[in-house]
Design a protein around this motif. Sequence first.
Motif, mmCIF file in Angstrom:
data_model
loop_
_atom_site.group_PDB
_atom_site.id
_atom_site.type_symbol
_atom_site.label_atom_id
_atom_site.label_comp_id
_atom_site.label_asym_id
_atom_site.label_seq_id
_atom_site.Cartn_x
_atom_site.Cartn_y
_atom_site.Cartn_z
ATOM 1 N N ARG A 111 0.736 -1.255 0.052
ATOM 2 C CA ARG A 111 -0.128 -0.169 -0.035
ATOM 3 C C ARG A 111 0.837 1.262 -0.026
ATOM 4 O O ARG A 111 0.504 2.133 -0.612
ATOM 5 C CB ARG A 111 -0.822 -0.106 1.228
ATOM 6 N N VAL A 112 1.957 1.218 0.656
ATOM 7 C CA VAL A 112 2.932 2.417 0.736
ATOM 8 C C VAL A 112 3.492 2.540 -0.836
ATOM 9 O O VAL A 112 3.336 3.534 -1.133
ATOM 10 C CB VAL A 112 4.213 2.127 1.733
ATOM 11 N N LEU A 116 2.900 5.843 -3.070
ATOM 12 C CA LEU A 116 3.817 6.725 -3.548
ATOM 13 C C LEU A 116 3.954 6.996 -5.132
ATOM 14 O O LEU A 116 4.182 7.752 -5.722
ATOM 15 C CB LEU A 116 5.403 5.948 -3.073
ATOM 16 N N ARG A 117 3.430 5.407 -5.779
ATOM 17 C CA ARG A 117 3.290 5.627 -7.150
ATOM 18 C C ARG A 117 2.095 6.510 -7.727
ATOM 19 O O ARG A 117 2.294 7.263 -8.547
ATOM 20 C CB ARG A 117 3.007 4.113 -7.764
ATOM 21 N N ARG A 118 1.291 6.581 -7.039
ATOM 22 C CA ARG A 118 -0.028 7.643 -7.332
ATOM 23 C C ARG A 118 0.468 8.936 -7.090
ATOM 24 O O ARG A 118 0.405 9.956 -7.980
ATOM 25 C CB ARG A 118 -1.134 7.147 -6.346
ATOM 26 N N LEU A 132 -7.054 5.525 -11.373
ATOM 27 C CA LEU A 132 -6.527 4.386 -11.032
ATOM 28 C C LEU A 132 -7.470 3.740 -9.929
ATOM 29 O O LEU A 132 -7.775 4.453 -8.699
ATOM 30 C CB LEU A 132 -5.064 4.796 -10.181
ATOM 31 N N ILE A 133 -7.646 2.782 -10.063
ATOM 32 C CA ILE A 133 -8.541 1.814 -8.798
ATOM 33 C C ILE A 133 -8.118 0.460 -8.712
ATOM 34 O O ILE A 133 -8.345 -0.331 -9.759
ATOM 35 C CB ILE A 133 -10.230 1.947 -9.284
#
Length: 226
Positions: A111-112, A116-118, A132-133
């Motif tokens: 999830r981290v 961070l990617r988002r 993004l989902i």
Amino acid sequence: MNTILVVDDDSEIRDVIHVYLRNEGYHVIEAADGEEALDAIKTTPIQLVILDVMIPRMDGIRACLKIREISNTPIIMLSAKEEDIDKINGLTTGADDYMIKPFNPLELLARVKAQLRRQSLIGNEEFNSLILIKDLVIDKSKHSVKLKGNEISLTPLEFAILVLLASHPGQVFSSEQIYENVWKMPYGFSDNTVMVHIRNLREKLEEFPRDPQYIKTVWGVGYKIE
């Protein structure tokens, strides 16, 4: 190097999270309460915050509100509380994600990375065209959909329905609202047109269409994407 702030009054939990994050190459700062967390946010560039709800001096909910006054840094909240209202309180105060204790450190790490990617996409000129989902990436400008990296072929109407629902996560749309938004015509009658398109979408997107993970049915009301 991304710097992550871990806020928890339990030193053992902080140590475990610290080890996993450090092994992935992240720089980690720790805080034992809400006041320490705010001081860190004000003095150090932080790329992500892992924030426990039940912390002294200033609880996680209040700390989250204070952080949001000065920063848009992604926040993942941790809590032993399992009630939906606690999740809602956490997310409505500005958190980006919520995990229940005890948690799998590998899931937290995933999830981290996702947050961070988002965050890295923000500022990219193409970001506003992306939705993004979970494992689903919808590119409105390219009219493309990818699921776990694989291209999914959708008809124009299927794509329009998906974009409508995905652009308003959590909002329930009736068949009439979907029809009028996508077909651009008054509904005026009742048939299975929308239902058939939803079924086709699920066949293409869902591993188990009868137990959908993306397009949910709210019985007697309509459809939504979480």
